[in-house]
Structure formats: structure tokens, C-alpha cells
Motif scaffolding. Structure first.
Motif, PDB file in Angstrom:
ATOM      1  N   ARG A  67      30.224  85.641 -10.341  1.00  0.00           N
ATOM      2  CA  ARG A  67      29.143  86.059 -11.230  1.00  0.00           C
ATOM      3  C   ARG A  67      28.486  84.823 -11.847  1.00  0.00           C
ATOM      4  N   GLU A  68      27.194  84.941 -12.098  1.00  0.00           N
ATOM      5  CA  GLU A  68      26.431  83.865 -12.735  1.00  0.00           C
ATOM      6  C   GLU A  68      25.573  84.462 -13.848  1.00  0.00           C
ATOM      7  N   GLU A  69      25.037  83.582 -14.682  1.00  0.00           N
ATOM      8  CA  GLU A  69      24.121  84.015 -15.723  1.00  0.00           C
ATOM      9  C   GLU A  69      22.714  83.558 -15.380  1.00  0.00           C
TER      10      GLU A  69
ATOM     11  N   ALA B 290      12.540  79.732  -0.456  1.00  0.00           N
ATOM     12  CA  ALA B 290      12.352  80.491  -1.695  1.00  0.00           C
ATOM     13  C   ALA B 290      13.534  80.352  -2.634  1.00  0.00           C
ATOM     14  N   TRP B 291      14.674  79.795  -2.154  1.00  0.00           N
ATOM     15  CA  TRP B 291      15.828  79.634  -3.055  1.00  0.00           C
ATOM     16  C   TRP B 291      16.481  78.261  -2.994  1.00  0.00           C
ATOM     17  N   ASP B 292      16.515  77.581  -1.848  1.00  0.00           N
ATOM     18  CA  ASP B 292      17.172  76.277  -1.764  1.00  0.00           C
ATOM     19  C   ASP B 292      16.422  75.247  -2.598  1.00  0.00           C
ATOM     20  N   ALA B 293      17.159  74.496  -3.448  1.00  0.00           N
ATOM     21  CA  ALA B 293      16.481  73.629  -4.425  1.00  0.00           C
ATOM     22  C   ALA B 293      17.232  72.341  -4.712  1.00  0.00           C
ATOM     23  N   GLY B 294      17.808  71.706  -3.681  1.00  0.00           N
ATOM     24  CA  GLY B 294      18.477  70.427  -3.879  1.00  0.00           C
ATOM     25  C   GLY B 294      19.877  70.578  -4.426  1.00  0.00           C
ATOM     26  N   ASP B 295      20.587  69.450  -4.549  1.00  0.00           N
ATOM     27  CA  ASP B 295      22.017  69.525  -4.870  1.00  0.00           C
ATOM     28  C   ASP B 295      22.311  69.988  -6.287  1.00  0.00           C
ATOM     29  N   ASP B 296      21.305  69.944  -7.184  1.00  0.00           N
ATOM     30  CA  ASP B 296      21.513  70.432  -8.547  1.00  0.00           C
ATOM     31  C   ASP B 296      20.645  71.653  -8.880  1.00  0.00           C
ATOM     32  N   GLY B 297      19.891  72.149  -7.889  1.00  0.00           N
ATOM     33  CA  GLY B 297      19.065  73.327  -8.106  1.00  0.00           C
ATOM     34  C   GLY B 297      17.795  73.077  -8.894  1.00  0.00           C
TER      35      GLY B 297
ATOM     36  N   TYR C 290      15.946  77.823  -7.109  1.00  0.00           N
ATOM     37  CA  TYR C 290      16.865  77.180  -8.059  1.00  0.00           C
ATOM     38  C   TYR C 290      18.327  77.193  -7.591  1.00  0.00           C
ATOM     39  N   VAL C 291      18.579  77.536  -6.347  1.00  0.00           N
ATOM     40  CA  VAL C 291      19.965  77.592  -5.874  1.00  0.00           C
ATOM     41  C   VAL C 291      20.411  76.198  -5.430  1.00  0.00           C
ATOM     42  N   PRO C 292      21.489  75.644  -6.026  1.00  0.00           N
ATOM     43  CA  PRO C 292      22.009  74.362  -5.559  1.00  0.00           C
ATOM     44  C   PRO C 292      22.329  74.425  -4.067  1.00  0.00           C
ATOM     45  N   THR C 293      21.977  73.352  -3.369  1.00  0.00           N
ATOM     46  CA  THR C 293      22.034  73.355  -1.910  1.00  0.00           C
ATOM     47  C   THR C 293      22.867  72.195  -1.400  1.00  0.00           C
ATOM     48  N   PRO C 294      23.861  72.444  -0.559  1.00  0.00           N
ATOM     49  CA  PRO C 294      24.693  71.365  -0.019  1.00  0.00           C
ATOM     50  C   PRO C 294      23.860  70.384   0.802  1.00  0.00           C
ATOM     51  N   PRO C 295      24.318  69.123   0.924  1.00  0.00           N
ATOM     52  CA  PRO C 295      23.618  68.162   1.783  1.00  0.00           C
ATOM     53  C   PRO C 295      23.458  68.727   3.192  1.00  0.00           C
ATOM     54  N   GLY C 296      22.253  68.604   3.703  1.00  0.00           N
ATOM     55  CA  GLY C 296      21.994  69.155   5.035  1.00  0.00           C
ATOM     56  C   GLY C 296      21.732  70.639   5.031  1.00  0.00           C
TER      57      GLY C 296
ATOM     58  N   PHE D  55      26.937  87.220  -7.797  1.00  0.00           N
ATOM     59  CA  PHE D  55      26.424  86.288  -6.805  1.00  0.00           C
ATOM     60  C   PHE D  55      25.762  87.064  -5.671  1.00  0.00           C
ATOM     61  N   GLY D  56      24.655  86.541  -5.195  1.00  0.00           N
ATOM     62  CA  GLY D  56      24.056  87.060  -3.976  1.00  0.00           C
ATOM     63  C   GLY D  56      24.735  86.428  -2.768  1.00  0.00           C
ATOM     64  N   PRO D  57      24.296  86.797  -1.568  1.00  0.00           N
ATOM     65  CA  PRO D  57      24.948  86.283  -0.353  1.00  0.00           C
ATOM     66  C   PRO D  57      24.870  84.776  -0.219  1.00  0.00           C
ATOM     67  N   VAL D  58      23.792  84.149  -0.685  1.00  0.00           N
ATOM     68  CA  VAL D  58      23.670  82.691  -0.557  1.00  0.00           C
ATOM     69  C   VAL D  58      24.728  81.990  -1.395  1.00  0.00           C
ATOM     70  N   LEU D  59      24.863  82.382  -2.665  1.00  0.00           N
ATOM     71  CA  LEU D  59      25.871  81.762  -3.522  1.00  0.00           C
ATOM     72  C   LEU D  59      27.282  82.072  -3.047  1.00  0.00           C
ATOM     73  N   ARG D  60      27.516  83.286  -2.566  1.00  0.00           N
ATOM     74  CA  ARG D  60      28.859  83.609  -2.064  1.00  0.00           C
ATOM     75  C   ARG D  60      29.254  82.690  -0.913  1.00  0.00           C
TER      76      ARG D  60
END
Length: 218
Positions: free
Chosen positions: A206-208, A118-125, A101-107, A180-185
Motif C-alpha cells: 500500500r502507498e499514500e 504515463a507513469w515511469d519517472a526516473g529512479d526517484d519518481g 511519478y512511479v520510481p523506475t529501475p535503471p533500464g 499498489f497497482g501492477p507496476v509497483l507490485r
């Protein structure tokens, strides 16, 4: 035990486990843990006497869950496949899901480590979350419950709306603020540009996390 290359239990796993613990689970209830990863949810359900099926697309995850079931002396049917494909035509009392469910930048998917699926999920997650919203309702028995965890960044209101549109009674039942975990940071600047986080969130990092509970009417 977590096999190298498999998503290790984190805050979202803990929150989803708490949601499962709050459910009334009769002995022999049919439980599906989709995207099982290490199998933490599957093992938790099996310890309560449920008839558990765990599904993951990762060969390593499948092998790890089988080993964990042996180590913990519980019975879990483990299947490899894409989300619900291995259990088409079946019905369950409870479905648990901790999808990417982690929003993922193009590319962002190019050149990524295999574990990142296991975490990358497109530009809107919502790449996998939307699929679960579409497909899970058809696998629930009357009175069956879907429990899905994801970040506020991935649009909990959209999840609730889609599940309600599918005829389920849906709401957010658990919330928890986490760092935030390392990916979001690593993605703070991009997330801020996309308007997915506020300036305050960018500062505090921080996220919810939320658990959406959806029940099929009897």
C-alpha cells in the motif's frame, strides 16, 4: 471514454478531481490540465464553466480528449506538446497535473510499452514532478492555484519545498491510502532495496497518494 494506449483514470485521478471540486472556480476561469491523459480533469473543469486548455504529449490522448469533449458537449482547447511548451506566455487561474511519478529501475524505460511513459519517472519518481515545480509557477496568475497529485514515494516534502522556494504558498491538502497497482507490485523488491518503501509497505503493498496545493500570492 479512454482510447487504447492512454492512461485510464485511477485513484490518483479521483483524488485530484476531489481537490479541483474543492476550489472556487469562477465562470470563465482559465484552467490548464497538463498531461491530461483521458481528459477527466479537463472535462470536470469545463462542466463548471471554466475556459479549459488540455495538453498531452500523446497523439492518442489528444484525439481522445477531443472526442470526449464532443461526447460530453463541453468546450476544451486540446493541444499536443511537452508539458507547458504549447502554452508559453499564457497565464492560468488553476493548473492541474497528474504527472508520471512511479520510481523506475535503471533500464526500466528500455523496451517499455508506450503507455509506460504515463507513469515511469526516473529512479526517484521526480523526473516530471521537478519540471512542473520549476515551470508551473510562472504560468499562474496572481491568486492562481496549482494542484498536483503524486505518490508519497516521490517525495511530497521536496515538492512543497520547491514550490515554496518559487514564491508559492504550498502544502499537502489531501491524502489517501491505496493498494499498489501492477507496476509497483512488480517493483516491490527494487523499491525495498532503494529504501523507498518500508518492510511493512512491502508486505501490505500500500502507498499514500497526496495532492499538493500551491497558490501564487496576490
Amino acid at each position: 471514454m479512454v482510447v487504447p494506449g492512454v492512461y485510464a483514470p485511477q485513484d490518483d485521478t479521483v483524488l485530484l478531481t476531489e481537490a479541483l471540486a474543492a476550489e472556487s472556480l469562477a465562470a470563465g476561469a482559465r484552467v490548464l490540465d497538463v498531461g491530461t491523459g483521458s481528459g477527466a480533469l479537463a472535462l470536470a473543469a469545463a462542466r463548471r464553466g471554466a475556459e479549459v486548455t488540455a495538453v498531452d504529449v500523446s497523439r492518442r490522448a489528444v484525439a481522445g480528449v477531443r472526442l470526449n469533449a464532443l461526447l460530453h458537449r463541453v468546450k476544451v482547447r486540446v493541444m499536443r506538446g511537452d508539458l507547458f511548451a504549447p502554452v508559453r506566455g499564457e497565464a492560468f487561474d488553476v493548473i492541474t497535473a497528474n504527472p508520471p511519478y512511479v520510481p523506475t529501475p535503471p533500464g526500466g524505460l528500455r523496451g517499455r510499452p508506450r503507455q509506460a511513459r504515463a507513469w515511469d519517472a526516473g529512479d526517484d519518481g521526480r523526473l516530471v514532478v521537478d519540471r512542473i515545480c520549476r515551470e508551473a509557477p510562472g504560468l499562474l496568475r496572481p491568486g492562481g492555484v496549482l494542484l498536483m497529485v503524486h505518490s508519497e514515494l516521490s517525495g511530497p516534502s521536496a515538492t512543497v519545498e520547491q514550490l515554496r522556494a518559487a514564491g508559492l504558498k504550498a502544502s499537502v491538502t489531501l491524502r489517501r491510502q491505496v493498494a499498489f497497482g501492477p507496476v509497483l507490485r512488480d517493483r516491490v523488491h527494487w523499491l525495498r532495496q532503494r529504501g523507498l518503501i518500508s518492510p511493512e509497505q512491502a508486505r501490505t503493498e500500500r502507498e499514500e497518494l497526496v495532492v499538493v496545493r500551491a497558490e501564487r500570492p496576490v
